[in-house]
Design an enzyme around this catalytic site. Structure first.
Site, short mmCIF file in Angstrom:
data_model
loop_
_atom_site.label_atom_id
_atom_site.label_comp_id
_atom_site.label_asym_id
_atom_site.label_seq_id
_atom_site.Cartn_x
_atom_site.Cartn_y
_atom_site.Cartn_z
N ARG A 30 0.84 -1.20 0.00
CA ARG A 30 0.00 0.00 0.00
C ARG A 30 0.87 1.25 0.00
NH1 ARG A 30 -4.54 0.19 4.49
NH2 ARG A 30 -2.73 0.71 5.79
N LYS A 82 -2.60 6.47 1.42
CA LYS A 82 -2.46 6.94 2.80
C LYS A 82 -1.56 8.17 2.83
CE LYS A 82 -2.49 4.59 7.26
NZ LYS A 82 -3.70 5.24 7.75
N GLU A 123 -16.23 5.89 4.14
CA GLU A 123 -15.55 5.40 5.35
C GLU A 123 -15.49 6.55 6.35
OE1 GLU A 123 -11.34 4.62 4.99
OE2 GLU A 123 -11.12 6.00 3.31
N1 PLP Z 1 -9.33 4.14 6.46
C1 PLP Z 1 -8.53 5.15 6.83
C2 PLP Z 1 -8.84 6.51 6.33
C3 PLP Z 1 -7.42 4.90 7.65
O1 PLP Z 1 -6.63 5.89 8.04
C4 PLP Z 1 -7.18 3.59 8.09
C5 PLP Z 1 -6.02 3.28 8.92
O2 PLP Z 1 -5.00 2.85 8.46
C6 PLP Z 1 -8.04 2.57 7.68
C7 PLP Z 1 -9.11 2.89 6.88
C8 PLP Z 1 -7.82 1.16 8.11
O3 PLP Z 1 -6.80 0.56 7.38
P1 PLP Z 1 -5.95 -0.63 7.98
O4 PLP Z 1 -6.93 -1.69 8.33
O5 PLP Z 1 -5.05 -1.03 6.89
O6 PLP Z 1 -5.25 -0.09 9.16
C1 COI Z 2 -4.34 3.22 11.48
O1 COI Z 2 -5.31 2.59 11.86
O2 COI Z 2 -3.20 2.72 11.38
C2 COI Z 2 -4.44 4.62 11.10
O3 COI Z 2 -3.56 5.11 10.45
C3 COI Z 2 -5.59 5.38 11.52
C4 COI Z 2 -5.20 6.67 12.14
C5 COI Z 2 -6.44 7.49 12.18
C6 COI Z 2 -4.61 6.48 13.50
#
Ligand code: PLP
Ligand code: COI
Length: 344
Positions: A86, A188, A224
């Site tokens: 990612r 991200k 989301e």
């Molecule tokens: N959506 C957003 C905007 C996020 O910042 C995060 C955190 O990383 C997620 C979703 C969840 O992603 P992940 O499950 O890869 O941590």
């Molecule tokens: C994560 O879950 O790793 C994120 O980056 C979310 C953030 C809002 C702390």
């Protein structure tokens, strides 16, 4: 030597989701078109010039993953290969050099190893949050990418992302947008979070834990929240998650879909979800590395309240089963699908 003192003496069970300086961070530098070897450092700050690209044009992206102490006392991390992939997409979209996947994984494992004493003990409810990030570090005044970069990894022990831990939260449907159609919602980038700050402060001031964003073109379909993907469960127990090109492809959500389908033999579906359908779902939750699975008790849509799990003050039974299975895999209580767990 600070590094050989053994497990840190923190109040592990009461940690907030906050930042604490630990033993080591990792740093690698891109200069003259290549990455240096990279190294662990005990320096947690550095100097950059006032005109650095990250400061002027927000050329930065990041990742988030966790390290866990398992039931058996091992230290493990969860699917760092997907964070590497990612971040590669984020870097390409922001005109930044890619930090190679194998080196990314190696650096994550090395950084956890160097901070073993900071990994919260099994059963404490806390974990070690790992934050790889990259930014353009040299001076740029015309709008263009930097040509020097730092890739860094910091770690910090954390407790639950939402106050109250497993208690259902109240969120609102937002009028503001997080990501433009064909924009940067699926990577991200720091900029996606900068533009959510006004809205999260406003949400908190109005008693909401988070904002649910809808599709920016029509404000009809669920996207989301500012920091997590959305999970919904139908009355007959099917797991449904929003499909959109402008949400972050959550590693937690993708793992949950696999676990629900292959381990729990549930029906799962990724599709567009009209916000008018929300009242038809039995359970709602937010998922992510920080959020894990956090139950949503109420969604406020401009004054209309939609309640889940019959308004009970606890996680619904289907999300609870998914939560137990996912965290069981992460904490070594349940067998993991091939390649998901990396032991330090
Ligand atoms: N959506 C957003 C905007 C996020 O910042 C995060 C955190 O990383 C997620 C979703 C969840 O992603 P992940 O499950 O890869 O941590
Ligand atoms: C994560 O879950 O790793 C994120 O980056 C979310 C953030 C809002 C702390």
């Amino acid at each position: 030597m600070e590094d050989s003192m053994g497990k840190k003496n923190l109040d592990w069970s009461n940690l907030p989701f906050g930042y604490i300086k630990t033993s080591k961070s990792f740093v690698a530098t891109w200069k003259n078109g290549e990455w240096d070897e990279g190294k662990l450092t005990s320096k947690h700050s550095f100097k950059i010039d006032e005109c650095a690209c990250v400061l002027q044009y927000a050329q930065t992206c990041f990742e988030g993953l966790k390290a866990y102490t398992t039931e058996h006392g091992d230290i493990v991390t969860f699917r760092p290969d997907l964070n590497a992939e990612r971040m590669e997409n984020s870097c390409k979209r922001l005109q930044m050099p890619v930090y190679p996947k194998e080196k990314f994984i190696e650096a994550v494992l090395k950084t956890i190893e160097a901070n073993k004493d900071w990994v919260p003990p099994y059963g404490s409810g806390a974990t070690l949050y790992i934050r790889p990030f990259m930014f353009g570090s040299n001076n740029v005044i015309g709008v263009k990418p930097a040509d020097e970069y730092q890739f860094r990894i910091l770690v910090t022990p954390v407790g639950p992302y939402f106050k109250g831990g497993a208690k259902p939260i109240t969120v609102r449907i937002s009028d503001l947008d997080r990501a433009a159609p064909h924009g940067t919602g699926d990577i991200k980038a720091g900029l996606n979070y900068a533009m959510s700050l006004y809205n999260i402060v406003d949400a908190h001031n109005n008693g909401f834990a988070e904002n649910i964003y809808t599709d920016p073109a029509t404000h009809t379909y669920l996207e989301e929240t500012g920091g997590a993907n959305i999970l919904l469960v139908t009355k007959d127990g099917k797991l449904v998650t929003p499909k959109s090109g402008s949400i972050l492809p959550s590693i937690t959500r993708r793992s949950i879909l696999t676990v629900a389908k292959d381990v729990l033999k549930m029906e799962v579906e990724e599709r567009q979800i009209n916000k008018a359908e929300l009242k038809d779902f039995a359970e709602c939750g937010l998922c992510g590395t920080a959020a894990v699975i956090s139950p949503v008790g109420t969604i406020n849509d401009h004054g209309t309240e939609i309640k889940f799990n019959d308004g009970k003050d606890e996680m619904g039974p289907v999300l609870q089963k998914i939560y137990d299975t996912l965290t069981g895999i992460q904490m070594g209580r349940l067998p993991a699908p091939e390649g998901w767990i990396y032991t330090i």
